[in-house]
Scaffold this motif. Structure first.
Motif, PDB file in Angstrom:
ATOM      1  N   GLU A 292      -6.666  17.736 -20.715  1.00  0.00           N
ATOM      2  CA  GLU A 292      -5.409  17.452 -20.039  1.00  0.00           C
ATOM      3  C   GLU A 292      -5.088  18.495 -18.967  1.00  0.00           C
ATOM      4  N   GLY A 293      -4.635  18.000 -17.810  1.00  0.00           N
ATOM      5  CA  GLY A 293      -4.152  18.879 -16.759  1.00  0.00           C
ATOM      6  C   GLY A 293      -5.224  19.678 -16.046  1.00  0.00           C
ATOM      7  N   LYS A 294      -6.478  19.259 -16.147  1.00  0.00           N
ATOM      8  CA  LYS A 294      -7.563  19.998 -15.505  1.00  0.00           C
ATOM      9  C   LYS A 294      -8.280  19.112 -14.495  1.00  0.00           C
ATOM     10  N   ASP A 295      -8.626  19.706 -13.359  1.00  0.00           N
ATOM     11  CA  ASP A 295      -9.372  18.973 -12.345  1.00  0.00           C
ATOM     12  C   ASP A 295     -10.861  18.928 -12.665  1.00  0.00           C
ATOM     13  N   GLU A 296     -11.318  19.895 -13.439  1.00  0.00           N
ATOM     14  CA  GLU A 296     -12.737  19.960 -13.783  1.00  0.00           C
ATOM     15  C   GLU A 296     -12.879  20.450 -15.220  1.00  0.00           C
ATOM     16  N   VAL A 297     -13.776  19.833 -15.955  1.00  0.00           N
ATOM     17  CA  VAL A 297     -14.015  20.240 -17.344  1.00  0.00           C
ATOM     18  C   VAL A 297     -15.512  20.401 -17.574  1.00  0.00           C
ATOM     19  N   THR A 298     -15.848  21.285 -18.495  1.00  0.00           N
ATOM     20  CA  THR A 298     -17.229  21.420 -18.948  1.00  0.00           C
ATOM     21  C   THR A 298     -17.373  20.539 -20.182  1.00  0.00           C
ATOM     22  N   VAL A 299     -18.099  19.453 -20.031  1.00  0.00           N
ATOM     23  CA  VAL A 299     -18.067  18.389 -21.032  1.00  0.00           C
ATOM     24  C   VAL A 299     -18.746  18.780 -22.340  1.00  0.00           C
ATOM     25  N   PHE A 300     -19.918  19.398 -22.264  1.00  0.00           N
ATOM     26  CA  PHE A 300     -20.716  19.594 -23.475  1.00  0.00           C
ATOM     27  C   PHE A 300     -19.990  20.388 -24.565  1.00  0.00           C
ATOM     28  N   PRO A 301     -19.362  21.540 -24.259  1.00  0.00           N
ATOM     29  CA  PRO A 301     -18.637  22.253 -25.326  1.00  0.00           C
ATOM     30  C   PRO A 301     -17.503  21.428 -25.925  1.00  0.00           C
ATOM     31  N   LEU A 302     -16.828  20.654 -25.087  1.00  0.00           N
ATOM     32  CA  LEU A 302     -15.754  19.811 -25.597  1.00  0.00           C
ATOM     33  C   LEU A 302     -16.300  18.717 -26.505  1.00  0.00           C
ATOM     34  N   MET A 303     -17.441  18.149 -26.119  1.00  0.00           N
ATOM     35  CA  MET A 303     -18.053  17.120 -26.951  1.00  0.00           C
ATOM     36  C   MET A 303     -18.567  17.702 -28.266  1.00  0.00           C
ATOM     37  N   GLN A 304     -19.082  18.924 -28.217  1.00  0.00           N
ATOM     38  CA  GLN A 304     -19.508  19.573 -29.456  1.00  0.00           C
ATOM     39  C   GLN A 304     -18.327  19.737 -30.408  1.00  0.00           C
TER      40      GLN A 304
ATOM     41  N   GLY B  27     -26.974  19.538 -43.347  1.00  0.00           N
ATOM     42  CA  GLY B  27     -27.865  18.815 -42.440  1.00  0.00           C
ATOM     43  C   GLY B  27     -27.150  17.720 -41.668  1.00  0.00           C
ATOM     44  N   LEU B  28     -26.263  17.007 -42.347  1.00  0.00           N
ATOM     45  CA  LEU B  28     -25.510  15.944 -41.679  1.00  0.00           C
ATOM     46  C   LEU B  28     -24.584  16.505 -40.604  1.00  0.00           C
ATOM     47  N   LEU B  29     -23.938  17.623 -40.910  1.00  0.00           N
ATOM     48  CA  LEU B  29     -23.016  18.218 -39.940  1.00  0.00           C
ATOM     49  C   LEU B  29     -23.760  18.765 -38.725  1.00  0.00           C
ATOM     50  N   ILE B  30     -24.932  19.352 -38.964  1.00  0.00           N
ATOM     51  CA  ILE B  30     -25.744  19.835 -37.839  1.00  0.00           C
ATOM     52  C   ILE B  30     -26.153  18.666 -36.950  1.00  0.00           C
ATOM     53  N   GLY B  31     -26.620  17.588 -37.594  1.00  0.00           N
ATOM     54  CA  GLY B  31     -27.019  16.415 -36.823  1.00  0.00           C
ATOM     55  C   GLY B  31     -25.854  15.785 -36.084  1.00  0.00           C
TER      56      GLY B  31
ATOM     57  N   ALA C 142     -25.283  14.091 -31.314  1.00  0.00           N
ATOM     58  CA  ALA C 142     -24.192  13.198 -30.906  1.00  0.00           C
ATOM     59  C   ALA C 142     -23.452  13.747 -29.696  1.00  0.00           C
ATOM     60  N   SER C 143     -23.212  15.057 -29.692  1.00  0.00           N
ATOM     61  CA  SER C 143     -22.493  15.651 -28.558  1.00  0.00           C
ATOM     62  C   SER C 143     -23.332  15.589 -27.282  1.00  0.00           C
ATOM     63  N   ALA C 144     -24.645  15.751 -27.410  1.00  0.00           N
ATOM     64  CA  ALA C 144     -25.515  15.636 -26.232  1.00  0.00           C
ATOM     65  C   ALA C 144     -25.490  14.218 -25.685  1.00  0.00           C
ATOM     66  N   ALA C 145     -25.553  13.233 -26.577  1.00  0.00           N
ATOM     67  CA  ALA C 145     -25.515  11.838 -26.138  1.00  0.00           C
ATOM     68  C   ALA C 145     -24.193  11.518 -25.442  1.00  0.00           C
ATOM     69  N   CYS C 146     -23.087  11.959 -26.024  1.00  0.00           N
ATOM     70  CA  CYS C 146     -21.773  11.704 -25.417  1.00  0.00           C
ATOM     71  C   CYS C 146     -21.649  12.381 -24.059  1.00  0.00           C
TER      72      CYS C 146
ATOM     73  N   PRO D 124     -31.220  12.571 -26.740  1.00  0.00           N
ATOM     74  CA  PRO D 124     -30.622  13.830 -27.214  1.00  0.00           C
ATOM     75  C   PRO D 124     -31.661  14.842 -27.676  1.00  0.00           C
ATOM     76  N   LEU D 125     -32.763  14.359 -28.251  1.00  0.00           N
ATOM     77  CA  LEU D 125     -33.847  15.247 -28.673  1.00  0.00           C
ATOM     78  C   LEU D 125     -34.945  15.189 -27.621  1.00  0.00           C
ATOM     79  N   GLN D 126     -34.863  16.093 -26.672  1.00  0.00           N
ATOM     80  CA  GLN D 126     -35.789  16.056 -25.542  1.00  0.00           C
ATOM     81  C   GLN D 126     -37.231  16.325 -25.954  1.00  0.00           C
ATOM     82  N   ALA D 127     -37.427  17.043 -27.049  1.00  0.00           N
ATOM     83  CA  ALA D 127     -38.787  17.410 -27.446  1.00  0.00           C
ATOM     84  C   ALA D 127     -39.433  16.385 -28.372  1.00  0.00           C
TER      85      ALA D 127
END
Length: 217
Positions: free
Chosen positions: A4-16, A124-128, A133-137, A195-198
């Motif tokens: 909210e209220g921002k012209d630019e956001v860094t998406v990945f940390p927010l998605m994480q 394991g579920l929380l790590i996944g 999921a955050s990378a995909a989003c 999401p899993l590049q390797a």
């Protein structure tokens, strides 16, 4: 989410942050945002240590990951113990979340999983749920920002579903099923930016992609 209220956001940390909060809620029914935010820090250390050189010295990422995983297991076991009590007292539902399911599930010999086994599986579920999921989003947001025509179609579909709901009414499975265009967009994004590049993949049929011929095999 901090947009909210921002012209630019860094998406990945927010998605994480968002996907971790969602995973904690779905898997453990943990909804306290301050607790989830506190728990996210050791998960960050753990995620960094997973792909680090396995040298167990106090100053290494690997060592910090081990300490973080021990802390997470300790917290998970405390949640598990409390859930056992809540299930006995009827304060929690057997179908409430994955944790309740794990506590009540039995193997072919009629034995329940131990608290440590459940804690490891939850970890394991929380790590996944946090990283892939955050990378995909994040990539979904990236491509929607770059392709305004696609964004408009996704937005139109979402708004049509939102307008069909009564005030305060939550989404249900039928609503999700009606997000056909949005789902196709998500699938295309996953194909373009896995999401899993390797991860290794096998081509089933010969294809042309961006002018390149990719043979099967």
């Amino acid at each position: 989410m901090g947009w909210e209220g921002k012209d630019e956001v860094t998406v990945f940390p927010l998605m994480q942050r968002y996907t971790f909060w969602l995973a904690a809620r779905l898997f453990l029914s943990v909804e306290d945002p301050s607790y989830v935010a506190w728990l996210a820090d050791p998960f960050q250390l753990l995620a960094s240590g997973i792909i680090s050189i396995p040298i167990n010295l106090p100053w290494t990422p690997f060592n910090r990951a081990i300490e973080a995983s021990n802390l997470i297991r300790k917290e998970s076991r405390a949640i598990i113990k409390q859930r056992k009590v809540d299930l006995i007292e009827g304060k929690a539902s057997p179908t409430q979340d994955i944790l309740s399911h794990m506590l009540l599930a039995m193997d072919e010999d009629g034995k329940h999983m131990t608290e440590l086994d459940i804690a490891d599986k939850i970890l394991g579920l929380l790590i996944g749920g946090r990283d892939t999921a955050s990378a995909a989003c994040t990539f979904v947001v990236k491509y929607l920002a770059e392709l305004p025509a696609i964004f408009e179609q996704v937005y139109k579909e979402q708004m049509e579903i939102a307008k069909s709901k009564a005030p305060g009414e939550l989404l249900n499975w039928d609503d999700i099923q009606n997000m056909k265009y949005s789902w196709n967009v998500a699938c295309e994004v996953l194909m373009l930016a896995p999401p899993l590049q390797a991860a290794f993949k096998e081509v089933i049929n010969n294809i042309m992609f961006n002018g390149f011929f990719i043979p099967n095999g």
